[in-house]
Design an enzyme around this catalytic site. Structure first.
Site, PDB file in Angstrom:
ATOM      1  N   HIS A  45      -7.978  -5.116  -0.153  1.00  0.00           N
ATOM      2  CA  HIS A  45      -6.704  -4.429   0.015  1.00  0.00           C
ATOM      3  C   HIS A  45      -5.883  -5.030   1.159  1.00  0.00           C
ATOM      4  O   HIS A  45      -4.660  -5.113   1.078  1.00  0.00           O
ATOM      5  CB  HIS A  45      -6.972  -2.948   0.277  1.00  0.00           C
ATOM      6  CG  HIS A  45      -5.744  -2.103   0.310  1.00  0.00           C
ATOM      7  ND1 HIS A  45      -4.889  -2.001  -0.763  1.00  0.00           N
ATOM      8  CD2 HIS A  45      -5.209  -1.330   1.282  1.00  0.00           C
ATOM      9  CE1 HIS A  45      -3.883  -1.201  -0.446  1.00  0.00           C
ATOM     10  NE2 HIS A  45      -4.053  -0.785   0.784  1.00  0.00           N
ATOM     11  N   SER A  63       0.846  -1.192   0.000  1.00  0.00           N
ATOM     12  CA  SER A  63       0.000   0.000   0.000  1.00  0.00           C
ATOM     13  C   SER A  63       0.889   1.253   0.000  1.00  0.00           C
ATOM     14  O   SER A  63       1.774   1.384  -0.843  1.00  0.00           O
ATOM     15  CB  SER A  63      -0.933  -0.047   1.211  1.00  0.00           C
ATOM     16  OG  SER A  63      -1.923   0.944   1.132  1.00  0.00           O
ATOM     17  N   ASP A  72      -8.905  -6.365  -4.509  1.00  0.00           N
ATOM     18  CA  ASP A  72      -8.508  -5.079  -3.956  1.00  0.00           C
ATOM     19  C   ASP A  72      -9.115  -3.967  -4.811  1.00  0.00           C
ATOM     20  O   ASP A  72      -8.693  -3.753  -5.948  1.00  0.00           O
ATOM     21  CB  ASP A  72      -6.979  -4.977  -3.940  1.00  0.00           C
ATOM     22  CG  ASP A  72      -6.471  -3.684  -3.299  1.00  0.00           C
ATOM     23  OD1 ASP A  72      -7.290  -2.781  -3.020  1.00  0.00           O
ATOM     24  OD2 ASP A  72      -5.248  -3.585  -3.083  1.00  0.00           O
TER      25      ASP A  72
END
Lengths: 377, 377
Positions: free
Chosen positions: A354, A156, A321
């Site tokens: 995610h 991320s 995601d």
């Protein structure tokens, strides 16, 4: 009972940097501290160091635990990945975790004392960017005597730092490992961040960011921010599977207390987070996310922006995601390939959205582990 | 200059119902008022009436305008669909728009005076459901002398009401028109509603729902709720196209004021909405959305739940709608077909996300218009 695959009990260290750091915004910090942890041994050639960069709510505490009696509660956030015999093997690598500048886990940030006023910085702490974080991390590398990282890895927002390392210090990174990330936020990504920020900024307990002096924290705002965030971390499918329309009491009770289990989950996550995380750090971290855009100075051309990179790359994304979809990772892969970089890319089938990057989905750790195994120490 | 395709200047009417209404929650209202508008003429056979049901922030003001000098500002929310020569043709149909029970546009709701206390209901206004709305609308139909609707039509939450009409009063609806809707909310849908609710409930100006007495409104909470909502109404693609990473000042300024145009858009939408919409109505409307689940009493089997319907159906969805995706509409279509209903279904390619149902995307209005043309007046 000791776990042979755990780095065991760990203790954070603090590095103090007295030289000023000029930030991308133009602001200047006269000096700063970074809290960090290390696992494994730096080899004689100093060639086996791996930097782990954290995401929005992460920290320097990547692996191991602080309290043998409370292992689970004090476990590092990526302990499933880092340890002896684990994919990021501490028998082979010297792993470094660091709390970023502006963080709230001990590194210099909004909670720190502003030497100019003798009071906590609060809202006066300057906005920091991914570029600034990498700059600060580079000073830590210097301090630790690490000229070149075997790898810089992150998921991320951590993946953005890994990418930025390969651009800011092309010769100091052999492998960039970018997981569940994006080359820049989309309008929708920024929109969610903006809602989170407005929730905090409009909380009466925020006091313009100087809530420390008022003995309060903008708990409601932070709680809402985290609730919004959590929706974007999970996949629609996973939420459906985990919670669906499950009712707390098996029937509709027609009130605003928890009716559906998903409400309970979100409130719990929000409340828990608001207990310990700092609202100013949350704000500035969402801004760092918004600003990150290596292609900005290249007319939006990511291929041109990534031309500087010299590292090899491992990029991974997760099918469910929707915050940073596989398409966003493919943009990075495409731009790297355009520049003749060696890129391994894994698009992992995982239903956890995610947050998959934090889990040990079998194919994911297998692919990442295989790549890490191929890195010369 | 008059527009031959406009229903022109319209005036809302109020119907007062003195008989008590028992709600699904078990609560009871001693009586209530509904504000409504009509366009076109009811034919002698009373067979050409069409009910338009509104969604979260809609109202009875479906078509025409209130002020000839301010046409655009006072235009009905579905004016592009309803009028002489428009897809829902008022030369043929007698169209009725109604503000739902619990609304904030004049029908009895939280802002109304509670006869028991002499003060506004506020938080004491009972939670209402889609079923209750249909029940109240049925009383209005009785009052207007409409035994059977030629069609009941709605988008999003309005589509749920159209569906509910075909279940509660199978013999009183010839055509159910369900657009951009879902047979029930997903966990993710509920999660977004819950964030919106928590934003309002935790606003210090909410005062437990009795803010009217305090001379304030929970503006911040309502604003945040609307901002979250807006993200889910638009598609990711459309946001990217409309705003992308466009900067307000062409450069990063490193502050919490508007940097990106998407921030400005969201703040504007939130501020505007918080000016006029009632927070208690917002709360109870999101709950009505959460609760709607015709399959609940059938062990989750939508096919069994829809067996009662006798209407023909037109169902439409939009490819980029991620709030109520085409898959959700297909569930409805499948369950209807299973029961041998006549169903027309259009999956419309439109980049505007959930809000597409309010636009006049060419294929959409063409398909819907063709279906409406086939309805005998």
């Amino acid at each position: 009972m000791t776990d042979p695959n755990s780095v065991g009990l760990v203790v954070p260290q603090t590095a103090r940097f007295d030289q000023e750091i000029r930030l991308k915004s133009g602001a200047c910090l006269p000096g700063f501290e970074l809290v960090f942890e290390t696992y494994g041994q730096l080899n004689a050639a100093r060639s086996n160091a791996v930097l782990v960069c954290h995401a929005l709510s992460g920290s320097h505490h990547v692996a191991g635990y602080y309290d043998a009696q409370q292992k689970k509660k004090t476990l590092g956030w990526w302990d499933n990945l880092v340890g002896p015999g684990k994919p990021l093997d501490t028998n082979k690598f010297f792993v470094v975790g660091v709390n970023n500048l502006g963080g709230c886990y001990g590194s210099t940030g909004p909670r720190s004392i502003n030497p100019e006023t003798g009071k906590p910085y609060g809202a006066d702490f300057p906005l920091v960017t991914v570029e600034d974080w990498v700059e600060a991390q580079a000073r830590l590398a210097d301090r630790l005597g690490i000229g070149t990282w075997a790898a810089v890895i992150g998921g991320s927002l951590g993946g953005m730092q890994a990418l930025q390392w390969t651009l800011a210090y092309p010769e100091r990174v052999r492998h960039g490992i970018v997981i569940a990330s994006a080359p820049r936020l989309s309008a929708q990504n920024i929109a969610f961040n903006e809602v989170a920020r407005q929730a905090i900024l409009s909380d009466p307990d925020f006091h313009g960011g100087h809530y420390y002096e008022h003995g309060v924290v903008p708990r409601n705002g932070l709680r809402l921010a985290r609730m919004v965030g959590h929706i974007t971390y999970l996949s629609d499918d996973q939420m459906a599977e985990k919670f669906g329309r499950q009712l707390r009491h098996g029937e509709h009770r027609f009130h605003y207390d928890v009716e559906f289990e998903i409400e309970s989950y979100l409130r719990y996550q929000g409340d828990k987070f608001a207990e310990f995380f700092d609202a100013n750090t949350y704000l500035l971290t969402t801004k760092a996310l918004d600003y990150f855009d290596p292609a900005f100075d290249y007319g939006g051309d990511l291929r041109a922006a990534l031309a500087r990179a010299r590292a090899d790359f491992f990029v991974a994304s997760f099918t469910t995601d929707w915050r940073f979809s596989p398409e966003r990772s493919r943009e990075i892969v495409y731009a790297l390939l355009h520049n003749g970089r060696k890129v391994s890319y894994a698009e992992i089938d995982c239903d956890a959205g995610h947050d998959s990057f934090l889990l040990d989905a079998p194919h994911y750790h297998a692919a990442l582990g295989a790549y890490l195994e191929g890195i010369a120490p």
